[in-house]
Design a protein around this motif. Structure first.
Motif, PDB file in Angstrom:
ATOM      1  N   LYS A 143       0.822  -1.152   0.006  1.00 30.03           N
ATOM      2  CA  LYS A 143      -0.055   0.023  -0.005  1.00 30.03           C
ATOM      3  C   LYS A 143       0.881   1.297   0.035  1.00 30.03           C
ATOM      4  O   LYS A 143       0.617   2.210  -0.579  1.00 30.03           O
ATOM      5  CB  LYS A 143      -0.917  -0.074   1.264  1.00 30.03           C
ATOM      6  N   TRP A 144       1.859   1.243   0.696  1.00 26.80           N
ATOM      7  CA  TRP A 144       2.908   2.442   0.695  1.00 26.80           C
ATOM      8  C   TRP A 144       3.482   2.416  -0.384  1.00 26.80           C
ATOM      9  O   TRP A 144       3.611   3.644  -0.795  1.00 26.80           O
ATOM     10  CB  TRP A 144       3.600   2.229   2.098  1.00 26.80           C
ATOM     11  N   SER A 145       3.930   1.440  -0.937  1.00 28.16           N
ATOM     12  CA  SER A 145       4.753   1.627  -2.495  1.00 28.16           C
ATOM     13  C   SER A 145       3.557   2.366  -3.236  1.00 28.16           C
ATOM     14  O   SER A 145       4.169   3.023  -4.134  1.00 28.16           O
ATOM     15  CB  SER A 145       5.177   0.355  -2.840  1.00 28.16           C
ATOM     16  N   ASP A 146       2.489   1.834  -3.406  1.00 30.89           N
ATOM     17  CA  ASP A 146       1.333   2.313  -4.614  1.00 30.89           C
ATOM     18  C   ASP A 146       1.121   3.819  -4.261  1.00 30.89           C
ATOM     19  O   ASP A 146       0.929   4.533  -5.003  1.00 30.89           O
ATOM     20  CB  ASP A 146       0.178   1.283  -4.396  1.00 30.89           C
ATOM     21  N   ALA A 147       1.049   3.971  -2.843  1.00 37.02           N
ATOM     22  CA  ALA A 147       0.509   5.542  -2.427  1.00 37.02           C
ATOM     23  C   ALA A 147       1.889   6.574  -2.871  1.00 37.02           C
ATOM     24  O   ALA A 147       1.696   7.342  -3.643  1.00 37.02           O
ATOM     25  CB  ALA A 147       0.399   5.696  -1.018  1.00 37.02           C
ATOM     26  N   PHE A 148       2.940   6.023  -2.775  1.00 37.91           N
ATOM     27  CA  PHE A 148       4.370   6.875  -3.127  1.00 37.91           C
ATOM     28  C   PHE A 148       4.264   6.849  -4.687  1.00 37.91           C
ATOM     29  O   PHE A 148       4.622   8.040  -5.238  1.00 37.91           O
ATOM     30  CB  PHE A 148       5.676   6.038  -2.506  1.00 37.91           C
ATOM     31  N   ILE A 149       3.960   6.175  -5.256  1.00 38.39           N
ATOM     32  CA  ILE A 149       4.028   6.095  -6.925  1.00 38.39           C
ATOM     33  C   ILE A 149       2.908   7.007  -7.416  1.00 38.39           C
ATOM     34  O   ILE A 149       3.087   8.132  -8.208  1.00 38.39           O
ATOM     35  CB  ILE A 149       3.600   4.705  -7.528  1.00 38.39           C
ATOM     36  N   ARG A 150       1.777   7.086  -6.616  1.00 30.72           N
ATOM     37  CA  ARG A 150       0.480   7.977  -6.964  1.00 30.72           C
ATOM     38  C   ARG A 150       1.001   9.473  -6.556  1.00 30.72           C
ATOM     39  O   ARG A 150       0.601  10.322  -7.213  1.00 30.72           O
ATOM     40  CB  ARG A 150      -0.699   7.645  -5.990  1.00 30.72           C
ATOM     41  N   LEU A 151       1.707   9.732  -5.436  1.00 30.10           N
ATOM     42  CA  LEU A 151       2.168  11.127  -5.333  1.00 30.10           C
ATOM     43  C   LEU A 151       3.384  11.721  -5.728  1.00 30.10           C
ATOM     44  O   LEU A 151       3.550  12.511  -5.881  1.00 30.10           O
ATOM     45  CB  LEU A 151       2.298  11.240  -3.591  1.00 30.10           C
ATOM     46  N   VAL A 152       4.280  10.747  -6.628  1.00 28.63           N
ATOM     47  CA  VAL A 152       5.478  11.253  -7.175  1.00 28.63           C
ATOM     48  C   VAL A 152       4.887  11.932  -8.492  1.00 28.63           C
ATOM     49  O   VAL A 152       5.438  13.353  -8.893  1.00 28.63           O
ATOM     50  CB  VAL A 152       6.167  10.140  -7.625  1.00 28.63           C
ATOM     51  N   GLY A 153       3.818  11.554  -9.217  1.00 28.25           N
ATOM     52  CA  GLY A 153       3.567  12.111 -10.495  1.00 28.25           C
ATOM     53  C   GLY A 153       3.136  13.521 -10.416  1.00 28.25           C
ATOM     54  O   GLY A 153       3.538  14.429 -10.932  1.00 28.25           O
ATOM     55  N   PRO A 154       2.128  13.893  -9.297  1.00 27.81           N
ATOM     56  CA  PRO A 154       1.888  15.343  -9.079  1.00 27.81           C
ATOM     57  C   PRO A 154       3.001  16.126  -8.553  1.00 27.81           C
ATOM     58  O   PRO A 154       2.890  17.374  -8.985  1.00 27.81           O
ATOM     59  CB  PRO A 154       0.669  15.259  -7.954  1.00 27.81           C
ATOM     60  N   PHE A 155       3.758  15.404  -7.727  1.00 32.60           N
ATOM     61  CA  PHE A 155       4.955  16.347  -7.504  1.00 32.60           C
ATOM     62  C   PHE A 155       6.087  16.618  -8.490  1.00 32.60           C
ATOM     63  O   PHE A 155       6.297  17.839  -8.570  1.00 32.60           O
ATOM     64  CB  PHE A 155       5.917  15.461  -6.423  1.00 32.60           C
ATOM     65  N   ILE A 156       6.138  15.563  -9.451  1.00 33.80           N
ATOM     66  CA  ILE A 156       6.866  15.998 -10.601  1.00 33.80           C
ATOM     67  C   ILE A 156       6.494  17.305 -11.580  1.00 33.80           C
ATOM     68  O   ILE A 156       7.032  18.015 -12.101  1.00 33.80           O
ATOM     69  CB  ILE A 156       7.322  14.841 -11.674  1.00 33.80           C
ATOM     70  N   SER A 157       5.145  17.162 -11.802  1.00 32.45           N
ATOM     71  CA  SER A 157       4.167  17.922 -12.439  1.00 32.45           C
ATOM     72  C   SER A 157       4.394  19.455 -11.933  1.00 32.45           C
ATOM     73  O   SER A 157       4.733  20.468 -12.438  1.00 32.45           O
ATOM     74  CB  SER A 157       2.885  17.633 -12.748  1.00 32.45           C
ATOM     75  N   TYR A 158       4.115  19.449 -10.529  1.00 37.08           N
ATOM     76  CA  TYR A 158       4.317  20.720  -9.747  1.00 37.08           C
ATOM     77  C   TYR A 158       5.612  21.480  -9.880  1.00 37.08           C
ATOM     78  O   TYR A 158       5.662  22.636  -9.841  1.00 37.08           O
ATOM     79  CB  TYR A 158       3.692  20.463  -8.155  1.00 37.08           C
ATOM     80  N   ILE A 159       6.494  20.403  -9.657  1.00 33.02           N
ATOM     81  CA  ILE A 159       7.979  21.018  -9.535  1.00 33.02           C
ATOM     82  C   ILE A 159       8.359  21.616 -10.988  1.00 33.02           C
ATOM     83  O   ILE A 159       9.238  22.665 -11.025  1.00 33.02           O
ATOM     84  CB  ILE A 159       9.206  20.150  -8.976  1.00 33.02           C
ATOM     85  N   LYS A 160       7.914  20.972 -12.181  1.00 34.11           N
ATOM     86  CA  LYS A 160       8.176  21.372 -13.481  1.00 34.11           C
ATOM     87  C   LYS A 160       7.618  22.745 -13.816  1.00 34.11           C
ATOM     88  O   LYS A 160       8.215  23.473 -14.159  1.00 34.11           O
ATOM     89  CB  LYS A 160       7.883  20.381 -14.487  1.00 34.11           C
ATOM     90  N   VAL A 161       6.448  23.023 -13.408  1.00 34.61           N
ATOM     91  CA  VAL A 161       5.803  23.979 -13.738  1.00 34.61           C
ATOM     92  C   VAL A 161       6.124  25.162 -12.816  1.00 34.61           C
ATOM     93  O   VAL A 161       6.006  26.186 -13.330  1.00 34.61           O
ATOM     94  CB  VAL A 161       4.220  23.874 -13.524  1.00 34.61           C
ATOM     95  N   ALA A 162       6.838  25.053 -11.954  1.00 35.02           N
ATOM     96  CA  ALA A 162       7.624  26.031 -11.060  1.00 35.02           C
ATOM     97  C   ALA A 162       8.710  26.362 -11.887  1.00 35.02           C
ATOM     98  O   ALA A 162       9.444  27.373 -11.456  1.00 35.02           O
ATOM     99  CB  ALA A 162       7.877  25.499  -9.769  1.00 35.02           C
ATOM    100  N   GLY A 163       9.273  25.483 -12.751  1.00 36.55           N
ATOM    101  CA  GLY A 163      10.291  25.863 -13.652  1.00 36.55           C
ATOM    102  C   GLY A 163      11.903  25.378 -13.103  1.00 36.55           C
ATOM    103  O   GLY A 163      12.860  25.592 -13.466  1.00 36.55           O
ATOM    104  N   TRP A 164      11.535  24.217 -12.127  1.00 36.44           N
ATOM    105  CA  TRP A 164      12.801  23.514 -11.712  1.00 36.44           C
ATOM    106  C   TRP A 164      12.984  22.427 -12.372  1.00 36.44           C
ATOM    107  O   TRP A 164      12.316  21.384 -12.278  1.00 36.44           O
ATOM    108  CB  TRP A 164      12.611  23.527 -10.098  1.00 36.44           C
ATOM    109  N   SER A 165      14.206  22.168 -12.543  1.00 33.60           N
ATOM    110  CA  SER A 165      14.956  21.065 -13.245  1.00 33.60           C
ATOM    111  C   SER A 165      15.338  20.245 -11.922  1.00 33.60           C
ATOM    112  O   SER A 165      15.096  20.737 -10.964  1.00 33.60           O
ATOM    113  CB  SER A 165      16.126  21.277 -14.069  1.00 33.60           C
TER     114      SER A 165
END
Length: 732
Positions: free
Chosen positions: A156-178
């Motif tokens: 469950k924790w592995s699945d939850a981590f995978i779900r939260l990584v996608g929004p994190f990457i999108s959010y940080i990219k839109v902030a303009g951060w590599s």
């Protein structure tokens, strides 16, 4: 050509330049007024106009309306304007000089489903490489008997981590951060271990995209903004290209979008942004920020011209929507921090002399019902929808649910009552059909002696899809030697082989027609598998949309065959089964490009989120319970990861708060509380969107523990109905 303009719309049409913000309410005709303003400016100024919107279907709608209006005025219907999504605009900018951005000029974009697959792969690798550290967030246990439970918690924790990584990457990219920029910021501001994990997965993800030579949608936006900021010649070209820029749905803008549009309009200074802050329902899932639109119309240089008049809904539904806005801003139920979640703006019905007046229902249009459980609630909804369709065969109707998992229960109820329906979900049955039928055929053709796989194909063949109706022929084929069926010794099956019921059923002659099709496909499968897919489509009379999906499948098969020359059809079938969701996703893209028009005689099933921008005569708002429409901080929230230690139960909120702090968006004292406050605010806006989809009938239901919103709306409806029926006999 004379057009009728309502108050508010007429002032928008006076616009001739500068910054203009147009706050509008649901049903105010924003597409209409943007169309008319575009035509006016094309006719009067000769300048090229850019309209940026969000959905492909909205692009098609704008193009159709503008071209028709231009043609009516004797102007060229295709000149003077461009309508595109933000990603389409970004693609045009990138393709100007991809080499400057170190991008191959033949780059490809990964779709949402492929992106999820890549994120899952890199997360799995990261977890495997850091197993002990990763699982340290689980609470310690010394009970031997709890081993299986702990194993389940790890999953469950592995699945939850995978779900939260996608929004994190999108959010940080839109902030303009590599990844490098994020590392620098963490080094300067201090490290937080969960954020470090996400940063490492982000780096792995970007490396994987680079290896594959692809970009994701956020890369497209980030690279386009970089090109505009870094290369003056590209910026100047696009600044000169568009004399006016319009932005639709401005409440859903994100930082990159706002920066791009402000840069592009700088030369001419002409930007029109239209939006409704009360319909900002994407902010907790993406980098969209309704505050950006508010900041725009708070600028001294921005002229504000609101449109409050709307004729979509009857006056009773408008009154309910306005009451909900008023209540949301002054009550002692929701947290004080959420009292401004809905803006202080109210829908006004149009004048009764308006050529498009508000509809007048034959009966009182509001209803609320409460049930013990979800099954009873969905049963009531299905029965009531059936009655609505029978009573109003010329009207449209929709059922809105909070999440996709509820849809299948409702579908079972509708199918049991033979009520026609259409899904507006990511993977509805009608869209999944094409991928599923191709998969079933290929799976069977890879092992033609497998009786079960043949029966799976029968589920998709006309006259055989009804299992009950073809029970006897299915029983026969499930046990028969298929080689004797397809290639009998004397070229024809001995009638004595066939059970009496199969002959009496009258389907054997129909089977023999399909038998020839199967034999034809078997002969093709050994040498030309990609053509086999297209031939399946032809023999099943695929329509244009279905053939587009089939061509996607055929293209993938061609790629797999080239990359793996030794693969058999069975290998291809297995690989295609693994990525079938990609075809369902692609199917969604194909169907969305066609747009959606509700039809009378069938019920549309959609999530509240999917309903935005749409309207129906009758609407059922379901599941207003505490678990789906939170109003208080102690309501149950989905973000809690109960398998983790207490201090990490809301890992997504903690990570989001850290990112907000680092990007300077906001400073948060308590990440979990703030996450819940954000959710409460969005739930109120989501419910407002649902209410304002209805024209003449609105039914609100709940089951189990009812949300505070249901209680408030039900109390209002009960009071208003008593008042209305007591003094408005014409609505009985």
């Amino acid at each position: 050509m004379d057009i009728y303009l309502r108050p508010g719309q007429d002032r928008v049409m006076e616009y001739d330049g500068g910054y203009l913000a147009v706050p509008s309410v649901p049903g105010a005709g924003k597409t209409f007024i943007l169309t008319q303003l575009a035509v006016k400016l094309i006719r009067e100024t000769g300048e090229n106009i850019l309209i940026v919107t969000y959905m492909n279907s909205a692009v098609a709608n704008f193009k159709q309306r503008i071209s028709k209006a231009l043609e009516a005025e004797g102007l060229n219907p295709v000149d003077g304007y461009e309508v595109m999504t933000l990603h389409s605009l970004a693609m045009k900018i990138i393709k100007e000089k991809p080499d400057r951005l170190f991008i191959n000029d033949e780059f490809q974009i990964v779709d949402e489903n492929e992106q999820k697959s890549i994120i899952t792969d890199v997360c799995t690798r990261f977890i495997e490489e850091n197993t002990k550290m990763f699982y340290s967030l689980l609470p310690p246990t010394s009970q031997v008997s709890s081993h299986e439970y702990r194993k389940a918690d790890m999953k469950k924790w592995s699945d939850a981590f995978i779900r939260l990584v996608g929004p994190f990457i999108s959010y940080i990219k839109v902030a303009g951060w590599s990844p490098d920029k994020l590392d620098d910021v963490l080094n300067e501001n201090g490290h937080f271990f969960m954020l470090d994990w996400c940063a490492e997965v982000y780096r792995m993800y970007q490396a994987e995209l680079s290896i594959r030579g692809v970009l994701d949608f956020d890369d497209i936006l980030a690279n386009a903004l970089y090109a505009l900021e870094r290369y003056p010649d590209i910026l100047e070209k696009y600044q000169n290209r568009y004399g006016y820029i319009f932005e639709d749905e401005a409440q859903d803008s994100n930082p990159i979008q706002q920066k791009m549009l402000m840069l592009l309009c700088k030369t001419h200074g002409n930007l029109v942004r239209v939006g409704d802050g009360n319909q900002a329902i994407m902010s907790t899932f993406t980098a969209s920020d309704p505050k950006l639109f508010k900041d725009f119309y708070s600028m001294d240089s921005t002229c504000i011209q609101p449109i409050w008049l709307a004729s979509r809904s009857c006056e009773k539904i408008i009154d309910l929507a306005n009451y909900f806005v008023s209540w949301s801003r002054e009550n002692d139920v929701i947290p004080a921090e959420c009292l401004d979640a809905l803006e202080n703006q109210y829908i006004q019905p149009v004048d009764r002399t308006d050529p498009y007046p508000n509809p007048v229902p034959e009966v009182y249009p509001l209803c609320c019902r409460q049930f013990q459980n979800l099954d009873d609630e969905m049963d009531f909804v299905a029965r009531s929808v059936g009655k609505f369709i029978k009573k109003h065969p010329d009207k449209t109707v929709a059922v809105l649910v909070p999440k996709n998992s509820y849809i299948q229960l409702l579908i079972k109820k509708l199918e049991k009552k033979a009520i026609p329906y259409r899904e507006l979900t990511s993977y509805p049955k009608d869209r999944a059909y094409t991928a599923n039928v191709i998969g079933a055929f290929l799976d069977y053709l890879s092992t033609p002696s497998d009786n079960k796989k043949l029966l799976d194909v029968l589920n998709f063949l006309p006259k055989f899809e009804d299992i009950k109706g073809s029970r006897h022929i299915r029983q026969f084929l499930s046990k028969a030697n298929l080689e004797d069926i397809f290639y009998p010794i004397d070229s024809k099956i001995d009638g004595d082989m066939l059970p009496k019921q199969v002959i009496e059923e009258g389907l054997w002659a129909e089977w023999e027609k399909w038998q020839e099709v199967f034999k034809e496909l078997m002969e093709m499968s050994s040498s030309m598998p990609e053509y086999l897919v297209l031939h399946i489509g032809e023999r099943l009379d695929f329509d244009e949309q279905q053939m587009a999906i089939a061509q996607k499948v055929a293209g993938d098969i061609r790629y797999f065959t080239m990359a793996n020359p030794s693969w058999s059809l069975k290998d291809l079938a297995e690989e295609l089964k693994n990525i079938k969701n990609s075809y369902n996703y692609f199917a969604g893209v194909v169907y969305d490009m066609e747009g959606y028009e509700p039809k009378a005689g069938e019920v549309t099933i959609a999530t509240y989120h999917k309903s935005k921008g749409l309207e129906w005569d009758g609407v059922f708002l379901t599941c207003l319970n505490t678990g789906d429409f939170q109003a208080r901080l102690d309501d149950p929230f989905m973000g809690d990861l109960n398998m983790l230690s207490e201090e990490y139960k809301n890992a997504p909120a903690i990570i989001r708060a850290e990112v907000d702090r680092l990007t300077g968006r906001r400073s948060i004292d308590n990440a979990i509380i703030q996450s819940r406050l954000d959710t409460i605010g969005e739930k109120m806006r989501l419910l407002y969107v649902g209410i304002t989809r209805a024209k003449i009938s609105l039914v609100i239901t709940a089951s189990g523990s009812t949300s505070a919103y249901y209680n408030v709306l039900a109390k209002y409806i009960k009071w208003d109905k008593t008042r209305a029926l007591g003094g408005m006999h014409n609505e009985r």
